[in-house]
Design an enzyme around this catalytic site. Sequence first.
Site, mmCIF file in Angstrom:
data_model
loop_
_atom_site.group_PDB
_atom_site.id
_atom_site.type_symbol
_atom_site.label_atom_id
_atom_site.label_comp_id
_atom_site.label_asym_id
_atom_site.label_seq_id
_atom_site.Cartn_x
_atom_site.Cartn_y
_atom_site.Cartn_z
ATOM 1 N N GLU A 1 0.840 -1.192 0.000
ATOM 2 C CA GLU A 1 0.000 0.000 0.000
ATOM 3 C C GLU A 1 0.876 1.243 0.000
ATOM 4 O O GLU A 1 1.886 1.275 0.709
ATOM 5 C CB GLU A 1 -0.926 -0.022 1.220
ATOM 6 C CG GLU A 1 -1.888 -1.205 1.172
ATOM 7 C CD GLU A 1 -2.863 -1.256 2.355
ATOM 8 O OE1 GLU A 1 -2.845 -0.338 3.188
ATOM 9 O OE2 GLU A 1 -3.639 -2.224 2.402
ATOM 10 N N HIS B 1 -7.954 1.282 1.614
ATOM 11 C CA HIS B 1 -7.837 0.915 3.054
ATOM 12 C C HIS B 1 -8.607 1.886 3.953
ATOM 13 O O HIS B 1 -8.072 2.435 4.920
ATOM 14 C CB HIS B 1 -6.357 0.855 3.482
ATOM 15 C CG HIS B 1 -6.148 -0.030 4.684
ATOM 16 N ND1 HIS B 1 -5.006 -0.777 4.869
ATOM 17 C CD2 HIS B 1 -6.930 -0.304 5.756
ATOM 18 C CE1 HIS B 1 -5.103 -1.462 5.995
ATOM 19 N NE2 HIS B 1 -6.267 -1.189 6.562
HETATM 20 P P1 NAI Z 1 -10.756 -10.501 15.512
HETATM 21 O O1 NAI Z 1 -9.460 -10.888 16.127
HETATM 22 O O2 NAI Z 1 -11.864 -10.068 16.377
HETATM 23 O O3 NAI Z 1 -11.297 -11.729 14.600
HETATM 24 C C1 NAI Z 1 -10.472 -12.467 13.755
HETATM 25 C C2 NAI Z 1 -11.059 -13.880 13.682
HETATM 26 O O4 NAI Z 1 -10.352 -14.620 12.704
HETATM 27 C C3 NAI Z 1 -10.958 -14.660 14.984
HETATM 28 O O5 NAI Z 1 -12.214 -15.182 15.329
HETATM 29 C C4 NAI Z 1 -9.941 -15.753 14.653
HETATM 30 O O6 NAI Z 1 -10.165 -16.949 15.381
HETATM 31 C C5 NAI Z 1 -10.193 -15.955 13.191
HETATM 32 N N1 NAI Z 1 -9.086 -16.594 12.471
HETATM 33 C C6 NAI Z 1 -7.760 -16.489 12.674
HETATM 34 N N2 NAI Z 1 -7.071 -17.237 11.785
HETATM 35 C C7 NAI Z 1 -7.999 -17.830 11.002
HETATM 36 C C8 NAI Z 1 -7.921 -18.724 9.907
HETATM 37 N N3 NAI Z 1 -6.728 -19.143 9.445
HETATM 38 N N4 NAI Z 1 -9.080 -19.154 9.354
HETATM 39 C C9 NAI Z 1 -10.283 -18.743 9.816
HETATM 40 N N5 NAI Z 1 -10.407 -17.891 10.845
HETATM 41 C C10 NAI Z 1 -9.287 -17.430 11.439
HETATM 42 O O7 NAI Z 1 -10.385 -9.392 14.427
HETATM 43 P P2 NAI Z 1 -11.346 -8.270 13.833
HETATM 44 O O8 NAI Z 1 -11.309 -7.084 14.719
HETATM 45 O O9 NAI Z 1 -12.635 -8.859 13.461
HETATM 46 O O10 NAI Z 1 -10.509 -7.866 12.504
HETATM 47 C C11 NAI Z 1 -10.383 -8.765 11.413
HETATM 48 C C12 NAI Z 1 -9.422 -8.222 10.379
HETATM 49 O O11 NAI Z 1 -9.845 -6.953 9.892
HETATM 50 C C13 NAI Z 1 -7.992 -7.985 10.875
HETATM 51 O O12 NAI Z 1 -7.083 -8.508 9.904
HETATM 52 C C14 NAI Z 1 -7.830 -6.498 10.914
HETATM 53 O O13 NAI Z 1 -6.488 -6.118 10.675
HETATM 54 C C15 NAI Z 1 -8.727 -6.070 9.772
HETATM 55 N N6 NAI Z 1 -9.197 -4.685 9.856
HETATM 56 C C16 NAI Z 1 -9.218 -3.936 8.695
HETATM 57 C C17 NAI Z 1 -9.662 -2.625 8.711
HETATM 58 C C18 NAI Z 1 -9.712 -1.830 7.450
HETATM 59 O O14 NAI Z 1 -9.629 -0.614 7.494
HETATM 60 N N7 NAI Z 1 -9.874 -2.455 6.317
HETATM 61 C C19 NAI Z 1 -10.064 -1.975 9.969
HETATM 62 C C20 NAI Z 1 -10.117 -2.876 11.104
HETATM 63 C C21 NAI Z 1 -9.652 -4.166 11.032
#
Ligand code: NAI
Length: 356
Positions: free
Chosen positions: A214, A237
Amino acid sequence: MLGIRSKTQVQGPALEAARRLLTLGCFCIGTNQVDLKSANAHGVPVFNAPFSNTRSVAEMILAEIVVLARKIGDCSRDLHQGIWTKAAVGCYEVRGKTLGVIGYGHIGRQIGVMAEMIGMQVVFYDIAPRLPMGNNRAMKSMAELLAASDFVTLHVPETRETANMIDAPELAQMKKGSYLLNASRGSVVVIPALAAAVKSGHLAGAAIDVYPEEPAANGPGFESELRGLPNVVLTPHVGGSTAEAQEAIGREVATALIRFVNQGATTGAVNFPQVELPALEGRETHRILNVHRNVPGVLRDITRIVSDLNANIEAQSLSTDPDIGYLVMDLGRDVADEVQKAIAALPTNIRTRILF
Ligand code: NAI
């Protein structure tokens, strides 16, 4: 206290020099800009706001599901270029369609709940057992989810397991005419494979918010194989970029800093043993907060100090990580000062302070 945003670096030498620094707040999501290990070694808990923009991401994904199903991105681009293209071919309602959520954490669950409200069926896959919200259903494998879904949305963290998790074989397992959405991390989807799947018509579209590389600053020059492809919505993003999320970041991080300074609570710190004791009740009690090197014999030494001074411990909580221990102890005010001084003089002491 120090508060920073994502671009300010706080590395070892700064932490070494910041002798009076109690705690550090990253008013953002990531904490890569801080040397967390060094902060830990100096007894400085670091706080951030990982879930302040959960709702913002979920709302954007929900909107994009409809945008993809109706090719709204292409309609808008055409009209901006002065081209009128009214058509119903390849446009659908999302009601009754199946949404597959991979990574059923904070964001994934929000989307699961909201998607049902517009009539979608929701399935999810997570590596950890997760309680299904509403009528959402857990799938046994990612392959099962990919085969069942009209829309697949990714909400996993960036880990070794999620790197390149969606490549050509996974895209091939998706239904013909389905859509992929990724607002998680750029490392999760292999972009050339996605571009190929869209060009071949196997996928009917995609919405992508995050990229393997990015740009560091706003401006022209963004390159991607996805540029110019039909029904591919690209956003820079911005999934979590809303006024509400910014406000929540401010509130959450400031609250964590104040709770640490006033109560010693470290719940949510990214680099620190987690301790939570209720706020001090009454003026007769003082609270000692001690960060020490996690080596054998520390507790024995502290217990000896307490018992030699005939102090009565009213509440106590200890939590450790491999390198440090964090002990919070409520004592009668008559002896607390002396106990604090004696603990601070131990060779294992990193920091000790007292609250009253
Ligand atoms: P979270 O930690 O609450 O949830 C992530 C989930 O993914 C967990 O339930 C975990 O068990 C599961 N997980 C981990 N490895 C896995 C795999 N190999 N297969 C299936 N499930 C798996 O995280 P949250 O807050 O929901 O965020 C998710 C993603 O969104 C993160 O990567 C974060 O960086 C990204 N994000 C992006 C934003 C953007 O601006 N586009 C803003 C906020 C977050």
